[in-house]
Each structure stands twice: as C-alpha cells, then as structure tokens.
Write a protein that holds these residues in place. Structure first.
Motif, mmCIF file in Angstrom:
data_model
loop_
_atom_site.group_PDB
_atom_site.id
_atom_site.type_symbol
_atom_site.label_atom_id
_atom_site.label_comp_id
_atom_site.label_asym_id
_atom_site.label_seq_id
_atom_site.Cartn_x
_atom_site.Cartn_y
_atom_site.Cartn_z
ATOM 1 N N VAL A 155 0.850 -1.191 0.000
ATOM 2 C CA VAL A 155 0.000 0.000 0.000
ATOM 3 C C VAL A 155 0.886 1.241 0.000
ATOM 4 N N ILE A 156 0.406 2.286 -0.643
ATOM 5 C CA ILE A 156 1.187 3.502 -0.793
ATOM 6 C C ILE A 156 0.659 4.575 0.163
ATOM 7 N N HIS A 157 1.566 5.390 0.659
ATOM 8 C CA HIS A 157 1.233 6.492 1.555
ATOM 9 C C HIS A 157 1.862 7.768 1.004
ATOM 10 N N ALA A 158 1.227 8.895 1.269
ATOM 11 C CA ALA A 158 1.795 10.180 0.876
ATOM 12 C C ALA A 158 1.485 11.218 1.942
ATOM 13 N N SER A 159 2.295 12.246 1.971
ATOM 14 C CA SER A 159 2.082 13.329 2.928
ATOM 15 C C SER A 159 2.598 14.632 2.351
ATOM 16 N N LEU A 160 1.897 15.702 2.690
ATOM 17 C CA LEU A 160 2.413 17.046 2.458
ATOM 18 C C LEU A 160 3.277 17.447 3.648
ATOM 19 N N SER A 161 3.842 18.617 3.578
ATOM 20 C CA SER A 161 4.608 19.127 4.712
ATOM 21 C C SER A 161 3.661 19.669 5.779
ATOM 22 N N PRO A 162 4.097 19.724 7.039
ATOM 23 C CA PRO A 162 3.249 20.338 8.063
ATOM 24 C C PRO A 162 2.827 21.762 7.717
ATOM 25 N N ASP A 163 3.720 22.543 7.124
ATOM 26 C CA ASP A 163 3.350 23.917 6.758
ATOM 27 C C ASP A 163 2.249 23.924 5.705
ATOM 28 N N ALA A 164 2.305 22.988 4.754
ATOM 29 C CA ALA A 164 1.262 22.914 3.732
ATOM 30 C C ALA A 164 -0.085 22.558 4.360
ATOM 31 N N TYR A 165 -0.079 21.612 5.304
ATOM 32 C CA TYR A 165 -1.337 21.274 5.978
ATOM 33 C C TYR A 165 -1.870 22.452 6.783
ATOM 34 N N ARG A 166 -0.983 23.149 7.470
ATOM 35 C CA ARG A 166 -1.442 24.304 8.253
ATOM 36 C C ARG A 166 -2.099 25.349 7.346
ATOM 37 N N ALA A 167 -1.523 25.561 6.187
ATOM 38 C CA ALA A 167 -2.098 26.530 5.249
ATOM 39 C C ALA A 167 -3.465 26.055 4.750
ATOM 40 N N LEU A 168 -3.611 24.768 4.492
ATOM 41 C CA LEU A 168 -4.890 24.230 4.018
ATOM 42 C C LEU A 168 -5.958 24.307 5.109
ATOM 43 N N PHE A 169 -5.584 23.976 6.325
ATOM 44 C CA PHE A 169 -6.533 24.123 7.432
ATOM 45 C C PHE A 169 -7.022 25.572 7.520
ATOM 46 N N ALA A 170 -6.092 26.504 7.517
ATOM 47 C CA ALA A 170 -6.461 27.912 7.659
ATOM 48 C C ALA A 170 -7.331 28.380 6.496
ATOM 49 N N GLU A 171 -6.990 27.975 5.292
ATOM 50 C CA GLU A 171 -7.735 28.386 4.099
ATOM 51 C C GLU A 171 -9.185 27.918 4.160
ATOM 52 N N HIS A 172 -9.424 26.782 4.809
ATOM 53 C CA HIS A 172 -10.766 26.192 4.826
ATOM 54 C C HIS A 172 -11.473 26.353 6.163
ATOM 55 N N GLY A 173 -10.967 27.268 6.988
ATOM 56 C CA GLY A 173 -11.694 27.654 8.187
ATOM 57 C C GLY A 173 -11.489 26.767 9.388
ATOM 58 N N PHE A 174 -10.342 26.104 9.465
ATOM 59 C CA PHE A 174 -10.015 25.268 10.618
ATOM 60 C C PHE A 174 -8.829 25.863 11.371
ATOM 61 N N GLU A 175 -8.914 25.814 12.683
ATOM 62 C CA GLU A 175 -7.778 26.177 13.539
ATOM 63 C C GLU A 175 -7.095 24.903 14.005
ATOM 64 N N VAL A 176 -5.788 24.824 13.828
ATOM 65 C CA VAL A 176 -5.044 23.670 14.321
ATOM 66 C C VAL A 176 -4.908 23.785 15.835
ATOM 67 N N LEU A 177 -5.415 22.790 16.546
ATOM 68 C CA LEU A 177 -5.288 22.757 17.999
ATOM 69 C C LEU A 177 -3.967 22.127 18.403
ATOM 70 N N TRP A 178 -3.585 21.059 17.709
ATOM 71 C CA TRP A 178 -2.240 20.510 17.901
ATOM 72 C C TRP A 178 -1.871 19.566 16.764
ATOM 73 N N PHE A 179 -0.549 19.421 16.597
ATOM 74 C CA PHE A 179 0.031 18.444 15.688
ATOM 75 C C PHE A 179 1.103 17.701 16.458
ATOM 76 N N ARG A 180 0.975 16.387 16.498
ATOM 77 C CA ARG A 180 1.926 15.562 17.254
ATOM 78 C C ARG A 180 2.573 14.567 16.298
ATOM 79 N N PRO A 181 3.745 14.930 15.737
ATOM 80 C CA PRO A 181 4.390 14.063 14.759
ATOM 81 C C PRO A 181 5.065 12.859 15.406
ATOM 82 N N GLU A 182 4.868 11.693 14.803
ATOM 83 C CA GLU A 182 5.499 10.438 15.233
ATOM 84 C C GLU A 182 5.430 10.281 16.748
ATOM 85 N N ASP A 183 4.235 10.438 17.277
ATOM 86 C CA ASP A 183 4.032 10.490 18.721
ATOM 87 C C ASP A 183 4.038 9.077 19.327
#
Length: 201
Positions: A155-183
């Motif tokens: 199976v294949i996986h893909a990811s954008l950068s954290p900054d790209a996700y933050r920009a997409l969240f903001a553009e679509h009206g979401f506030e990031v409460l937290w991001f916990r990478p490889e937690d």
C-alpha cells in the motif's frame, strides 16, 4: 502500485485486516480530545474499515456514527460489528452527504490519498463540518511518499509538509489545535487535531 490501487487492495485484504488490526485503543487520547466531552455527537469516520476500535469507541460514548469506506469488504465488516451505525460505501474524495458532523475522523485513511487528492479533501472536510466541529486525522511527519504493507498487499502512503497542511486548514476555516508528529503515545502516528470556526477551542 499507485493510489488508485488502494481500495481494491483493501477489498482483497479486508478479512486479514479485520483479524489483525490493533484494537488496544492506543488512539483513545486523540479520540477523547476530538470528542471534547460532547454528548450525543454526530461522528463521520472516513475510511472506517471494520469499525473496530475507533467507530466502536465513539458508539460506546453515545455518538451517532456514520462510517464511510470505499472498500465493500471493509464495510461488510463494519456493518457486522456496528449494525446500528450508518454505513456508506463511497470514495471519500467525492463525498457529498449533505450533512454536517460534530467530529470528523480520518485515521490511517487520508494518507492513502495522493498529495493532490489530499488538497482537494479540505473542501470535503469543510462541507461536512458543523460550526465548532473537530477534525482528527493522521498524515506523515513531513513531505514524503512511501510504500507500506497490509498483510500480503503493498500500500502507498503520501504526505504534504506540516506547513502545507497548516495553510490548508487555515484556508478552509479550521484552527489547528495541535500536531503531534510520530508520537509515542499514538504508536508513532503523526496526528492532527483541528477545529472548524464557529466553536470554542
């Protein structure tokens, strides 16, 4: 293998996946944060799989769960495990249920989409998120593409950068409460929790 092979692969491996999926609920801290003490919440589980343990946990909290999966065999397991939940056979990329939810979860599903498809999912999230809704999802920790294995299936996986996700969240009206990478608490998953505007964080 490309991204269009994911759903057929999960159809072929559904029985194995349902038997071997970790059900220890290591995700519970994230699920609890997403629910945020709500009673009678509506939950949209995108890529719901067999429904165990995530959709089952929300059901146990008194939530009304809608499970969406593009694999018919996975959804058969979901219906067997959660006969009172709503089950929808659909590709999340084109989802349009005409309903808004209090919680949206895309755990170990969103990251099977191509980078381009991930970007076009954000309007789908927005359309299905009630004011103040929380969105919980897993991604990679950085811009990347990698192969994994589910049973005998690649199976294949893909990811954008954290900054790209933050920009997409903001553009679509979401506030990031937290991001916990490889937690470590979440067994190495990289987890986002965001909230739709209109609610109190």
């Amino acid at each position: 293998m490309d991204f269009n092979d994911i759903l057929p692969a999960y159809d072929r491996v559904a029985d194995h996946w349902a038997k071997t999926r970790n059900t220890s609920l290591f995700e519970v801290g994230a699920l609890t944060a997403a629910l945020d003490g709500q009673k009678d919440a509506t939950v949209l589980d995108l890529g719901c799989g067999s429904g165990v343990p995530i959709a089952a946990w929300f059901t146990d909290q008194g939530c009304a769960v809608t499970g969406v999966d593009g694999s018919k065999r996975m959804l058969d397991h979901f219906r067997g495990n959660l006969p009172d939940a709503r089950a929808v056979l659909a590709d999340m990329r084109g989802l349009s249920l005409g309903q808004q939810f209090d919680v949206i979860v895309a755990w170990d599903s969103f990251f099977h989409l191509s980078r381009g498809a991930q970007r076009t999912m954000f309007p789908v999230f927005k359309a299905h998120a009630a004011p103040g809704a929380r969105l919980l999802m897993t991604t990679g920790p950085s811009d990347s593409e990698a192969m994994g294995q589910v049973g005998p299936e690649p199976v294949i996986h893909a990811s954008l950068s954290p900054d790209a996700y933050r920009a997409l969240f903001a553009e679509h009206g979401f506030e990031v409460l937290w991001f916990r990478p490889e937690d470590a608490e979440f067994h190495g998953h990289s987890v986002w929790l965001a909230q739709r505007s209109g609610g109190i964080a």
